[in-house]
Design a protein around this motif. Structure first.
Motif, mmCIF file in Angstrom:
data_model
loop_
_atom_site.group_PDB
_atom_site.id
_atom_site.type_symbol
_atom_site.label_atom_id
_atom_site.label_comp_id
_atom_site.label_asym_id
_atom_site.label_seq_id
_atom_site.Cartn_x
_atom_site.Cartn_y
_atom_site.Cartn_z
ATOM 1 N N ARG A 15 0.847 -1.192 0.000
ATOM 2 C CA ARG A 15 0.000 0.000 0.000
ATOM 3 C C ARG A 15 0.883 1.242 0.000
ATOM 4 O O ARG A 15 1.399 1.639 1.024
ATOM 5 N N GLY A 16 1.060 1.831 -1.174
ATOM 6 C CA GLY A 16 1.906 3.021 -1.284
ATOM 7 C C GLY A 16 1.110 4.288 -1.088
ATOM 8 O O GLY A 16 -0.086 4.254 -0.756
ATOM 9 N N PHE A 17 1.771 5.406 -1.351
ATOM 10 C CA PHE A 17 1.120 6.694 -1.173
ATOM 11 C C PHE A 17 -0.082 6.829 -2.120
ATOM 12 O O PHE A 17 0.033 6.586 -3.321
ATOM 13 N N GLY A 18 -1.218 7.147 -1.555
ATOM 14 C CA GLY A 18 -2.421 7.345 -2.363
ATOM 15 C C GLY A 18 -3.219 6.083 -2.612
ATOM 16 O O GLY A 18 -4.304 6.121 -3.192
ATOM 17 N N TRP A 19 -2.658 4.929 -2.181
ATOM 18 C CA TRP A 19 -3.383 3.681 -2.391
ATOM 19 C C TRP A 19 -4.656 3.679 -1.559
ATOM 20 O O TRP A 19 -4.644 4.067 -0.391
ATOM 21 N N THR A 20 -5.751 3.249 -2.162
ATOM 22 C CA THR A 20 -6.997 3.163 -1.402
ATOM 23 C C THR A 20 -8.031 2.346 -2.159
ATOM 24 O O THR A 20 -7.937 2.186 -3.384
ATOM 25 N N ARG A 21 -8.971 1.838 -1.423
ATOM 26 C CA ARG A 21 -10.124 1.197 -2.070
ATOM 27 C C ARG A 21 -11.305 2.160 -2.145
ATOM 28 O O ARG A 21 -12.370 1.800 -2.632
ATOM 29 N N ARG A 22 -11.091 3.348 -1.643
ATOM 30 C CA ARG A 22 -12.180 4.332 -1.668
ATOM 31 C C ARG A 22 -12.465 4.763 -3.102
ATOM 32 O O ARG A 22 -11.548 4.907 -3.920
ATOM 33 N N ARG A 23 -13.719 4.995 -3.392
ATOM 34 C CA ARG A 23 -14.104 5.417 -4.741
ATOM 35 C C ARG A 23 -14.576 6.875 -4.767
ATOM 36 O O ARG A 23 -14.916 7.393 -5.824
ATOM 37 N N ASP A 24 -14.630 7.504 -3.583
ATOM 38 C CA ASP A 24 -15.086 8.897 -3.554
ATOM 39 C C ASP A 24 -13.909 9.841 -3.835
ATOM 40 O O ASP A 24 -12.764 9.405 -3.950
ATOM 41 N N ALA A 25 -14.201 11.131 -3.926
ATOM 42 C CA ALA A 25 -13.144 12.129 -4.191
ATOM 43 C C ALA A 25 -12.468 12.499 -2.872
ATOM 44 O O ALA A 25 -12.536 13.643 -2.425
ATOM 45 N N TRP A 26 -11.765 11.532 -2.269
ATOM 46 C CA TRP A 26 -11.159 11.735 -0.956
ATOM 47 C C TRP A 26 -10.082 12.814 -0.988
ATOM 48 O O TRP A 26 -9.770 13.445 0.011
ATOM 49 N N TRP A 27 -9.501 13.042 -2.171
ATOM 50 C CA TRP A 27 -8.392 13.969 -2.309
ATOM 51 C C TRP A 27 -8.838 15.432 -2.307
ATOM 52 O O TRP A 27 -8.031 16.338 -2.110
ATOM 53 N N ALA A 28 -10.154 15.667 -2.522
ATOM 54 C CA ALA A 28 -10.634 17.043 -2.673
ATOM 55 C C ALA A 28 -10.415 17.851 -1.392
ATOM 56 O O ALA A 28 -9.954 19.003 -1.444
ATOM 57 N N ALA A 29 -10.729 17.244 -0.244
ATOM 58 C CA ALA A 29 -10.619 17.992 1.022
ATOM 59 C C ALA A 29 -9.166 18.358 1.343
ATOM 60 O O ALA A 29 -8.859 19.542 1.558
ATOM 61 N N PRO A 30 -8.224 17.378 1.338
ATOM 62 C CA PRO A 30 -6.851 17.771 1.631
ATOM 63 C C PRO A 30 -6.258 18.739 0.606
ATOM 64 O O PRO A 30 -5.489 19.635 0.968
#
Ligand code: FES
Length: 264
Positions: A15-30
């Protein structure tokens, strides 16, 4: 590493940087936090060091309020002290900004936001982070505990911001109103909403009491603080943007770039 269940057994997967099983726009908030907070820090630093165009008539930039020492008529104790070392840059804002800065930096809400946006270990829940040893709250706990004390400093600054806001209705002793007046009063109101919704403030009002409803004024105050606390994130961002906008508006009218519509 991350885990998943395979044939009833727990399997590990890289599991590297940015790895995820999430499908939402998790990156928008940070990303939003990084851009807005980063821009604010750059702008506030520039505004604090420029030591010019921070006042116009009855208006005073919130970054410079209260102006303890300085060249404007708003200065409480006159010009820069003669004993100020020549090699040390001087600006009235540098004497003030550390206090609201500390209040924001140690805010319970902002911590979570900027840890994710800047340290990115991890950048969001269930997302792979940068390969640093995360010690976050543990490493900074003592420092972050300052927050409950910085709240008192915020209360003092609010008194000055309201004072300056109300003074902005008077120019050369004449009552009136300008766009700058409205901008300054809104700024004081938004910062008050942010400070009175602070978790420490809510605890200060309602904590350590066995019966909260027994004292009606306290209960009402606590209910108000709770209402603001539930919207703390919103007020954190709106007040941050507005305080920068207030400074920028006063900079524009003071430097002659725009005219301040007013009744004087
Ligand atoms: Fe955010 Fe106190 S928790 S200001």
């Amino acid at each position: 590493m991350s885990s998943r269940v395979e044939n009833g057994a727990l399997a590990l997967e890289p599991r590297g940087f940015g790895w995820t099983r999430r499908r939402d726009a998790w990156w928008a908030a940070p990303l939003g936090v990084f851009v807005v907070l980063g821009s604010f820090i750059v702008y506030a630093t520039w505004a604090a060091f420029q030591n010019a165009h921070y006042t116009y008539g009855p208006y005073l930039s919130p970054f410079y309020s209260p102006e303890l020492f300085g060249d404007s008529p708003h200065a409480w104790f006159g010009p820069r002290p003669a004993a100020w070392p020549a090699w040390l840059p001087f600006s009235p804002a540098l004497l003030i900004l550390p206090f609201p800065g500390l209040f924001r930096v140690t805010c319970y809400y902002y911590r979570g936001a900027y840890y994710k946006a800047f340290a990115m270990t991890p950048p969001s829940c269930a997302v792979g982070g940068l390969p640093f040893l995360y010690r976050g709250e543990k490493a900074l706990l003592l420092f972050q505990n300052l927050h409950r004390y910085t709240l008192y400093g915020a209360f003092v600054l609010l008194v000055f911001l309201w004072w300056e806001g109300l003074n902005a209705f008077f120019r050369d002793g004449r009552f009136g109103i300008g766009v700058g007046t409205v901008v300054m009063v809104i700024n004081a109101a938004l910062l008050s909403a942010y400070a009175f919704g602070c978790h420490s403030c809510r605890h200060l009002i309602g904590g350590r009491h066995d019966c909260l409803t027994c004292t009606k004024p306290r209960y009402r105050l606590w209910t108000g603080s709770t209402w603001l606390n539930e919207r703390h994130m919103a007020f954190a961002w709106i007040s941050l943007v507005w305080v920068a906008f207030t400074d920028f508006y006063i900079y524009l009218v003071s430097s002659g770039a725009i005219r301040d519509p007013n009744t004087w």
